[in-house]
Design a protein around this motif. Structure first.
Motif, mmCIF file in Angstrom:
data_model
loop_
_atom_site.group_PDB
_atom_site.id
_atom_site.type_symbol
_atom_site.label_atom_id
_atom_site.label_comp_id
_atom_site.label_asym_id
_atom_site.label_seq_id
_atom_site.Cartn_x
_atom_site.Cartn_y
_atom_site.Cartn_z
ATOM 1 N N LEU A 80 1.213 6.454 -7.132
ATOM 2 C CA LEU A 80 0.058 7.157 -7.680
ATOM 3 C C LEU A 80 0.160 8.663 -7.455
ATOM 4 N N HIS A 81 0.653 9.066 -6.310
ATOM 5 C CA HIS A 81 0.849 10.502 -6.076
ATOM 6 C C HIS A 81 1.845 11.082 -7.082
ATOM 7 N N GLU A 82 2.898 10.334 -7.404
ATOM 8 C CA GLU A 82 3.884 10.797 -8.382
ATOM 9 C C GLU A 82 3.261 10.947 -9.764
ATOM 10 N N GLU A 83 2.440 9.974 -10.166
ATOM 11 C CA GLU A 83 1.846 10.024 -11.502
ATOM 12 C C GLU A 83 0.821 11.146 -11.610
ATOM 13 N N VAL A 84 0.062 11.388 -10.556
ATOM 14 C CA VAL A 84 -0.886 12.501 -10.566
ATOM 15 C C VAL A 84 -0.129 13.822 -10.659
ATOM 16 N N SER A 85 0.971 13.947 -9.935
ATOM 17 C CA SER A 85 1.782 15.171 -9.999
ATOM 18 C C SER A 85 2.390 15.352 -11.385
ATOM 19 N N ARG A 86 2.739 14.263 -12.020
ATOM 20 C CA ARG A 86 3.353 14.325 -13.355
ATOM 21 C C ARG A 86 2.391 14.930 -14.376
ATOM 22 N N LEU A 87 1.109 14.565 -14.275
ATOM 23 C CA LEU A 87 0.106 15.058 -15.220
ATOM 24 C C LEU A 87 -0.639 16.280 -14.703
ATOM 25 N N GLY A 88 -0.601 16.489 -13.395
ATOM 26 C CA GLY A 88 -1.268 17.648 -12.818
ATOM 27 C C GLY A 88 -2.741 17.474 -12.572
ATOM 28 N N ARG A 137 0.826 -1.208 0.000
ATOM 29 C CA ARG A 137 0.000 0.000 0.000
ATOM 30 C C ARG A 137 0.862 1.260 0.000
ATOM 31 N N GLU A 138 1.908 1.261 0.794
ATOM 32 C CA GLU A 138 2.792 2.429 0.839
ATOM 33 C C GLU A 138 3.461 2.667 -0.519
ATOM 34 N N LYS A 139 3.898 1.589 -1.160
ATOM 35 C CA LYS A 139 4.545 1.720 -2.463
ATOM 36 C C LYS A 139 3.577 2.274 -3.506
#
Length: 403
Positions: free
Chosen positions: A221-229, A214-216
């Motif tokens: 997912l937070h990184e991918e959302v930040s990547r696309l905004g 879950r932590e991974k």
């Protein structure tokens, strides 16, 4: 009625070969299997096999069901073996004739060495050269598999939307993480998103392993959302154990990150009773958010999977809790047991085409380099040529039938 447009509407060539043989052999194959089952006194199993042909919805919800009744002859033996084992147990055996170790071997495939792209074994495929990144799919593998097996040319790549060809979503970035190696209660060590409680149950037996997963996934997912905004352009999915684990992440994070949707095969909806503690509360939170609850959650279930992720005892009960999600759609398949093969790719393509068409953009204005323009033109010419060849072949076939 099902509001999923079609069970498979891929373009143009990749899926013609996938479907034609199925439709021609479905009726004969199913009849032959039912006859064999009756010969071993398996009337009840014949009814179980027919589940994949039923048009029905779960009680108390608005779950839309799309049957897929295609059955292939060369996969029929899997159904017969599983049904025969079930019938022998039901027929009066006072004790299980299959040992726990044997069940584990049947339930989990043999571990394979994976082609890692980094020290963790994770893999990824970026957008096509010259195309902008418009969509991300985080996709989780099943038990004892690895992410790199979904790379183009890998044993699980099939006609996935990130594989080169006419169906490729050129703006798609796919992230294919690999689970850690875990030692299971029956002694096997393999890549697994969580430790099982026993060889013949899907319940989580090692809460710490699930916590690490879950932590991974949360960080990823937070990184991918930040990547696309914007979370609306990030989708989550997986197969088998990866389907359940990815759905657990989606249920927990969809409201906060405003994720685009979920697509998975041969898994089940995670619940507290199965060891996914906190999943029940997260699901209630998701259903209370009208906008996010309407986002697509597509599940493909094998109705004739009697061993790995059984429909009647595992999948159907888990769906009752989630059946009130407006975006939930169920696709039923039968004929291949747990190993659904290319059908896994079909539903992934279908969801992205329906809810992320921008990943398939062919607009010249979206190209960011001359290389992208060249690829666009070549791909267009190839697609037109393939379409013309197939059209001529279909026309010749119709004339032959008329004669």
């Amino acid at each position: 009625p099902c509001n999923m447009a079609r069970s498979c509407h891929m373009q143009p060539l990749c899926h013609w070969a996938c479907h034609e043989h199925d439709m021609q052999t479905a009726k004969a194959s199913l009849t032959a299997q039912e006859v064999l089952l009756k010969q071993i006194g398996a009337g009840s199993c014949s009814r179980i096999m027919s589940l994949g042909l039923d048009r029905r919805c779960l009680d108390g919800g608005n779950l839309r069901v799309e049957p897929r009744s295609r059955v292939q002859k060369h996969h029929g033996w899997q159904v017969l073996v599983a049904a025969a084992l079930l019938c022998i147990n039901v027929a009066g055996s006072s004790h299980s004739f299959v040992s726990g170790t044997t069940w584990a071997a049947m339930l989990r495939p043999t571990p394979l060495r994976c082609r890692a792209t980094n020290e963790d074994g994770d893999a990824e495929v970026g957008p096509a050269k010259g195309y902008p990144h418009t969509c991300t799919l985080v996709y989780l593998h099943g038990y004892c598999r690895c992410g790199s097996e979904y790379l183009p040319g890998g044993p699980l790549s099939f006609c996935m939307p990130w594989v080169p060809g006419g169906d490729r979503a050129r703006g798609l970035r796919v992230v294919l993480p690999t689970a850690q190696y875990l030692r299971q209660p029956w002694g096997e060590s393999a890549t697994s998103w969580y430790g099982y409680a026993s060889p013949n149950h899907n319940r989580v037996g090692d809460p710490n392993s699930l916590r690490a997963t879950r932590e991974k996934l949360d960080c990823l997912l937070h990184e991918e959302v930040s990547r696309l905004g914007d979370g609306r352009y990030v989708f989550l999915g997986g197969a088998s154990q990866g389907c359940t684990t990815a759905l657990d992440a989606y249920i927990r994070l969809a409201v906060d990150l405003k994720l685009g949707g979920f697509v998975g095969s041969i898994g089940f909806v995670p619940t507290d009773s199965k060891g996914f503690y906190g999943a029940d509360r997260a699901l209630r939170t998701l259903m209370a958010d009208e906008q996010q609850a309407a986002q697509p959650v597509w599940l493909q279930c094998a109705m004739d999977d009697f061993v790995a992720v059984p429909w009647r005892s595992v999948v159907e009960p888990s769906l009752r809790r989630a059946s009130r999600l407006p975006g939930l759609q169920l696709r039923q398949v039968a004929g291949r047991g747990h190993g659904i093969e290319d059908w896994e790719a079909h539903i992934v393509n279908d969801l992205l085409r329906a809810h992320a068409p921008y990943a398939y953009t062919r607009e010249v204005a979206s190209l960011v380099s001359l290389d992208g323009l060249a690829e666009y033109l070549v791909a267009g010419m190839r697609w037109k040529t393939e379409w013309l060849v197939q059209s001529l072949s279909d026309l010749q076939g119709k004339r032959g039938e008329e004669r």
